[in-house]
Design an enzyme around this catalytic site. Sequence first.
Site, PDB file in Angstrom:
ATOM      1  N   GLY A   1      29.637  -0.238  13.881  1.00 50.18           N
ATOM      2  CA  GLY A   1      30.359   0.028  15.124  1.00 50.18           C
ATOM      3  C   GLY A   1      31.257   1.245  14.996  1.00 50.18           C
ATOM      4  O   GLY A   1      30.831   2.341  14.604  1.00 50.18           O
ATOM      5  N   GLY A   2      32.534   1.035  15.319  1.00 53.84           N
ATOM      6  CA  GLY A   2      33.505   2.127  15.313  1.00 53.84           C
ATOM      7  C   GLY A   2      33.620   2.803  13.960  1.00 53.84           C
ATOM      8  O   GLY A   2      33.992   3.983  13.876  1.00 53.84           O
TER       9      GLY A   2
ATOM     10  N   GLY B   1      12.062  35.940  17.352  1.00 56.40           N
ATOM     11  CA  GLY B   1      13.418  35.411  17.519  1.00 56.40           C
ATOM     12  C   GLY B   1      13.963  34.874  16.216  1.00 56.40           C
ATOM     13  O   GLY B   1      15.176  34.920  15.962  1.00 56.40           O
ATOM     14  N   ALA B   2      13.062  34.361  15.382  1.00 59.55           N
ATOM     15  CA  ALA B   2      13.521  33.793  14.113  1.00 59.55           C
ATOM     16  C   ALA B   2      14.101  34.884  13.205  1.00 59.55           C
ATOM     17  O   ALA B   2      15.000  34.622  12.405  1.00 59.55           O
ATOM     18  CB  ALA B   2      12.385  33.071  13.421  1.00 59.55           C
TER      19      ALA B   2
HETATM   20  C1  HXC Z   1      37.078  -9.376  11.352  1.00 60.27           C
HETATM   21  C2  HXC Z   1      35.390  -9.390   9.797  1.00 60.27           C
HETATM   22  C3  HXC Z   1      34.743  -8.316  10.472  1.00 60.27           C
HETATM   23  C4  HXC Z   1      35.357  -7.799  11.651  1.00 60.27           C
HETATM   24  C5  HXC Z   1      33.577  -8.856   8.746  1.00 60.27           C
HETATM   25  N1  HXC Z   1      34.630  -9.667   8.749  1.00 60.27           N
HETATM   26  N2  HXC Z   1      33.626  -8.021   9.801  1.00 60.27           N
HETATM   27  N3  HXC Z   1      36.546  -9.890  10.231  1.00 60.27           N
HETATM   28  N4  HXC Z   1      36.521  -8.361  12.039  1.00 60.27           N
HETATM   29  N5  HXC Z   1      34.817  -6.796  12.335  1.00 60.27           N
HETATM   30  C6  HXC Z   1      34.940 -10.711   7.770  1.00 60.27           C
HETATM   31  C7  HXC Z   1      33.930 -11.859   7.797  1.00 60.27           C
HETATM   32  O1  HXC Z   1      34.252 -12.791   8.803  1.00 60.27           O
HETATM   33  C8  HXC Z   1      34.095 -12.415   6.394  1.00 60.27           C
HETATM   34  O2  HXC Z   1      35.269 -13.206   6.365  1.00 60.27           O
HETATM   35  C9  HXC Z   1      34.371 -11.199   5.569  1.00 60.27           C
HETATM   36  O3  HXC Z   1      34.818 -10.186   6.465  1.00 60.27           O
HETATM   37  C10 HXC Z   1      33.139 -10.690   4.846  1.00 60.27           C
HETATM   38  O4  HXC Z   1      32.086 -10.581   5.793  1.00 60.27           O
HETATM   39  P1  HXC Z   1      30.640 -11.244   5.559  1.00 60.27           P
HETATM   40  O5  HXC Z   1      29.977 -11.316   6.878  1.00 60.27           O
HETATM   41  O6  HXC Z   1      30.780 -12.500   4.756  1.00 60.27           O
HETATM   42  O7  HXC Z   1      29.964 -10.136   4.637  1.00 60.27           O
HETATM   43  P2  HXC Z   1      28.478  -9.594   4.649  1.00 60.27           P
HETATM   44  O8  HXC Z   1      27.506 -10.726   4.684  1.00 60.27           O
HETATM   45  O9  HXC Z   1      28.380  -8.630   3.532  1.00 60.27           O
HETATM   46  O10 HXC Z   1      28.299  -8.820   6.048  1.00 60.27           O
HETATM   47  C11 HXC Z   1      29.130  -7.680   6.329  1.00 60.27           C
HETATM   48  C12 HXC Z   1      28.919  -7.232   7.786  1.00 60.27           C
HETATM   49  C13 HXC Z   1      29.160  -8.439   8.722  1.00 60.27           C
HETATM   50  C14 HXC Z   1      27.502  -6.711   7.951  1.00 60.27           C
HETATM   51  C15 HXC Z   1      29.890  -6.100   8.057  1.00 60.27           C
HETATM   52  O11 HXC Z   1      30.409  -9.045   8.386  1.00 60.27           O
HETATM   53  C16 HXC Z   1      29.225  -8.046  10.146  1.00 60.27           C
HETATM   54  O12 HXC Z   1      28.162  -7.883  10.787  1.00 60.27           O
HETATM   55  N6  HXC Z   1      30.423  -7.945  10.692  1.00 60.27           N
HETATM   56  C17 HXC Z   1      30.618  -7.634  12.107  1.00 60.27           C
HETATM   57  C18 HXC Z   1      30.291  -6.184  12.381  1.00 60.27           C
HETATM   58  C19 HXC Z   1      30.649  -5.796  13.769  1.00 60.27           C
HETATM   59  O13 HXC Z   1      29.894  -6.115  14.690  1.00 60.27           O
HETATM   60  N7  HXC Z   1      31.853  -5.222  13.906  1.00 60.27           N
HETATM   61  C20 HXC Z   1      32.451  -4.927  15.210  1.00 60.27           C
HETATM   62  C21 HXC Z   1      31.940  -3.590  15.594  1.00 60.27           C
HETATM   63  S1  HXC Z   1      32.484  -3.137  17.184  1.00 60.27           S
HETATM   64  P3  HXC Z   1      35.360 -14.595   5.534  1.00 60.27           P
HETATM   65  O14 HXC Z   1      36.751 -14.992   5.685  1.00 60.27           O
HETATM   66  O15 HXC Z   1      34.362 -15.481   6.152  1.00 60.27           O
HETATM   67  O16 HXC Z   1      34.968 -14.196   4.141  1.00 60.27           O
HETATM   68  C22 HXC Z   1      33.461  -1.874  16.890  1.00 60.27           C
HETATM   69  C23 HXC Z   1      34.034  -1.308  18.148  1.00 60.27           C
HETATM   70  C24 HXC Z   1      34.792  -0.047  17.877  1.00 60.27           C
HETATM   71  O17 HXC Z   1      33.681  -1.473  15.806  1.00 60.27           O
HETATM   72  C25 HXC Z   1      34.186   1.066  18.660  1.00 60.27           C
HETATM   73  C26 HXC Z   1      35.017   2.294  18.571  1.00 60.27           C
HETATM   74  C27 HXC Z   1      34.219   3.495  19.007  1.00 60.27           C
END
Ligand code: HXC
Length: 528
Positions: free
Chosen positions: A183-184, A418-419
């Site tokens: 994401g961001g 042109g290149a």
């Molecule tokens: C809060 C988060 C988090 C998030 C991960 N965690 N991403 N907590 N906010 N965005 C936490 C999990 O809940 C977990 O907590 C710990 O971090 C480790 O994550 P896991 O999932 O166990 O690890 P892994 O299997 O390695 O997977 C990593 C991951 C996955 C691929 C990043 O966590 C994931 O898909 N996260 C969400 C990604 C996402 O969609 N982010 C939002 C994007 S939107 P616990 O306590 O259970 O260990 C965005 C908008 C901004 O960013 C746009 C601006 C332009």
Amino acid sequence: MLGDTYSTMISEKTTDEKQEELTKLKERVQLGGGQARIDAQHQRGKLTARERISLLLDKETFEELDSFVLPQNEEFGAADQTALSDAVVTGHGKIDGQIVFVYSQDFTIQGGSLSGAVAQKICKAMDMAIKSGSPMVGLIDSGGARIQDGVDSLAGYSAIFERNVIASGVIPQVSVILGPAAGGATYSPALTDFIFMTQGTGQMYITGPDVIKAVTGEQVSLEDLGGAFVHATKSGVAHFVSQSEKECIEDVRRLLRFLPNNNTEEPPLNPNIDDPNRRDEGLRNIIPTNPNHPYDMLDVIHSTVDNGEFMEVHQLFAPNVLVGFARIGGRPVGVVAQQPKHLAGVLDINASVKAARFVRFCDAFNVPLVTLIDVPGFMPGTSQEYGGIIRHGAKLIYAYAEATVPKISVLTRKAVGGAYIVMSSKNLRGDVNYAWPTGSVAVMGADGAVNVLNHRELAKAERPAELREKLIKEYEERHMNPYVAASKGIIDDVIDPAETRPKIHRALEMLSNKRESLPPKKHGSIPL
Ligand code: HXC
């Protein structure tokens, strides 16, 4: 909430006890999200945020900032008060004695996600990097916006992006993707100058496989969606791919050695251990007799630069053009060159964009440009025209025309149409333009030229094939040599290929105090 974490600091304790308290807190800081999560990080094949910083910086130079910052948002239990530092380690240190700022996201704390507090820490480090004129390196391992922090995390990203843009062209900015960048988390790297990724662990994507499946029905694995190889070969997002974190971070150090600390400085001179006057007779025979046969332009580059050391950028993307850093006579240079081994070195959309971006980076940071030319033209075809080759090719013209750094070129074989103009030509303010005796400049290849110029004669001819061959030969004899261009002064000299290195070295020396500026303006309007 602060009371829970720092209560003992404000209780009535002796100075010694307070000192001991500080030591304990500092030890807790080192543990990030705790030993169990550190172990899990290692099991994922990744280093911790702090281990990465130790690899990046010279020994014992790291000065940490904001290690007592805590997550601020208490919603959904997000403000884990044991998470000192929150999910990022920030500060400054040195690489080869030069100050560098760094932030390193800590996946052991809430998946390295970006809270408001994390964003504030990163922004503080970026502000200091800009103020002190020092490069900024981001080590990224993050689940993106911290979901519980809601708008604070989104606002945090905005603040980081703004600083990325303000810092652009002022200090070198490098992003290193060592885990997820979801994401961001992708857009800050995308706004920086160079992106490194580790194969197998580094992944970048705007939306993950689950969202893609829900929205478009498409099924794709994480690695096929946003892995290092995909971004290095297909999207062009990644400039460097490494097999391990150690190798990756060593490459970051290597890259920064070519660059100045900021746009007001010159790139660092290295003591030269390779004779700048070294000749290479082997270059006289590198061009095949048959003009359609390829050769490896990397051989020319390796022979020309100090100790054959060329740090290729975007190695796996648009390999028909080569770009990268090297030194000549100890001076860092940016090399741009056609690669006749791939698509005959033609300029297509990806090659144009790749080279344009590199030229602009070099110009922003005072790195002279050395251009080696062997280009048959722009790539013909509907896919290129529909894809906007006109718009993308214009980026390369823009980049060379705008660049005020020393621009030296060597025409090894052909420069067509042109290149020719695009590739650092004299009338785009190329400073020194050399050609090998095998070089030629033409509006188009002999075949095409004869088709246009002699179509009436050929239509009437009794033996058109024979006439065609004769006309092509005549055209080649007349135009396909470097002396026509040299007679008009758009080639400054025709040189012995063996002397390529000394010639470029002397040109760089002569141009070392080059002064050229553009009329004042807010900014140009590059055809993006
Ligand atoms: C809060 C988060 C988090 C998030 C991960 N965690 N991403 N907590 N906010 N965005 C936490 C999990 O809940 C977990 O907590 C710990 O971090 C480790 O994550 P896991 O999932 O166990 O690890 P892994 O299997 O390695 O997977 C990593 C991951 C996955 C691929 C990043 O966590 C994931 O898909 N996260 C969400 C990604 C996402 O969609 N982010 C939002 C994007 S939107 P616990 O306590 O259970 O260990 C965005 C908008 C901004 O960013 C746009 C601006 C332009």
